[in-house]
Design an enzyme around this catalytic site. Structure first.
Site, PDB file in Angstrom:
ATOM      1  N   ASN A  58       0.854  -1.187   0.000  1.00 33.45           N
ATOM      2  CA  ASN A  58       0.000   0.000   0.000  1.00 33.45           C
ATOM      3  C   ASN A  58       0.889   1.236   0.000  1.00 33.45           C
ATOM      4  OD1 ASN A  58      -2.462  -1.450   0.139  1.00 33.45           O
ATOM      5  ND2 ASN A  58      -2.144  -1.765   2.326  1.00 33.45           N
ATOM      6  N   GLN A 109      -2.297   2.543   3.539  1.00 32.91           N
ATOM      7  CA  GLN A 109      -1.041   2.391   4.281  1.00 32.91           C
ATOM      8  C   GLN A 109      -1.184   2.986   5.682  1.00 32.91           C
ATOM      9  OE1 GLN A 109       2.456   4.179   2.468  1.00 32.91           O
ATOM     10  NE2 GLN A 109       3.841   3.156   3.916  1.00 32.91           N
ATOM     11  N   HIS A 144       6.815  -2.024   3.249  1.00 32.67           N
ATOM     12  CA  HIS A 144       6.572  -3.443   3.521  1.00 32.67           C
ATOM     13  C   HIS A 144       5.655  -4.008   2.450  1.00 32.67           C
ATOM     14  CE1 HIS A 144       3.436  -1.117   5.537  1.00 32.67           C
ATOM     15  NE2 HIS A 144       2.630  -2.141   5.318  1.00 32.67           N
TER      16      HIS A 144
HETATM   17  P1  5GP Z   1      -0.373  -1.248   5.862  1.00 30.94           P
HETATM   18  O1  5GP Z   1      -1.788  -0.937   6.325  1.00 30.94           O
HETATM   19  O2  5GP Z   1       0.576  -0.134   6.249  1.00 30.94           O
HETATM   20  O3  5GP Z   1      -0.261  -1.641   4.428  1.00 30.94           O
HETATM   21  O4  5GP Z   1       0.051  -2.543   6.661  1.00 30.94           O
HETATM   22  C1  5GP Z   1       0.422  -2.516   7.993  1.00 30.94           C
HETATM   23  C2  5GP Z   1       0.194  -3.890   8.540  1.00 30.94           C
HETATM   24  O5  5GP Z   1       0.951  -4.029   9.720  1.00 30.94           O
HETATM   25  C3  5GP Z   1      -1.251  -4.180   8.920  1.00 30.94           C
HETATM   26  O6  5GP Z   1      -1.730  -5.311   8.195  1.00 30.94           O
HETATM   27  C4  5GP Z   1      -1.186  -4.442  10.434  1.00 30.94           C
HETATM   28  O7  5GP Z   1      -2.049  -5.468  10.858  1.00 30.94           O
HETATM   29  C5  5GP Z   1       0.271  -4.797  10.639  1.00 30.94           C
HETATM   30  N1  5GP Z   1       0.816  -4.446  11.951  1.00 30.94           N
HETATM   31  C6  5GP Z   1       0.673  -3.265  12.602  1.00 30.94           C
HETATM   32  N2  5GP Z   1       1.355  -3.273  13.768  1.00 30.94           N
HETATM   33  C7  5GP Z   1       1.931  -4.519  13.848  1.00 30.94           C
HETATM   34  C8  5GP Z   1       2.755  -5.142  14.835  1.00 30.94           C
HETATM   35  O8  5GP Z   1       3.112  -4.582  15.875  1.00 30.94           O
HETATM   36  N3  5GP Z   1       3.159  -6.424  14.576  1.00 30.94           N
HETATM   37  C9  5GP Z   1       2.806  -7.086  13.432  1.00 30.94           C
HETATM   38  N4  5GP Z   1       3.246  -8.331  13.286  1.00 30.94           N
HETATM   39  N5  5GP Z   1       2.014  -6.514  12.486  1.00 30.94           N
HETATM   40  C10 5GP Z   1       1.589  -5.252  12.697  1.00 30.94           C
END
Ligand code: 5GP
Length: 111
Positions: free
Chosen positions: A85, A92, A98
């Site tokens: 994202n 995001q 990531h």
């Molecule tokens: P984004 O929304 O930025 O594309 O993805 C972030 C992802 O990180 C989300 O799917 C969320 O569940 C995951 N996430 C957020 N904080 C943590 C954490 O402390 N540990 C792990 N393993 N995943 C996390």
């Protein structure tokens, strides 16, 4: 302040790690959106994919190779998705580059 993934990389926060080398760490998402939901995270800080330049080509290729290996390890080679994202409007929430590796079920439409 450090973002949550930087704190995981620096071992200040725990994670369910499934892969690590000098450049990349991969761990299970804390709130899985599919039976297999792994985050593949370059250790070098980029806020998101829009910050990537031609000089980062090898790193991005390595992310893809790690994803393909993890897909084999977690037995999802029959169908998986690798996505990132870019920006708040795309969903995001963590501003450290990531990639989500998702599989283990029939995945729905992308958006
Ligand atoms: P984004 O929304 O930025 O594309 O993805 C972030 C992802 O990180 C989300 O799917 C969320 O569940 C995951 N996430 C957020 N904080 C943590 C954490 O402390 N540990 C792990 N393993 N995943 C996390």
């Amino acid at each position: 302040m450090k973002n949550v993934f930087q704190r995981i990389i620096d071992e200040e926060l725990p994670c369910d790690k499934v892969f690590e080398n000098e450049r990349i760490i991969a761990f299970k998402d804390i709130a899985p959106a599919a039976p297999v939901h792994i985050l593949i995270v370059p250790k070098k800080h980029f806020p998101n994919i829009s910050a990537i330049g031609p000089e980062d080509g090898e790193l991005i290729l390595e992310v893809v190779m790690v994803a393909n290996e993890l897909a084999k390890k977690f037995k999802i080679t029959d169908g998986y998705r690798l996505l990132t994202n870019n920006g708040e409007k795309a969903g995001q929430t963590v501003f450290h580059l990531h990639f989500h590796l998702l599989g283990g079920t029939h995945l729905g439409p992308i958006a």
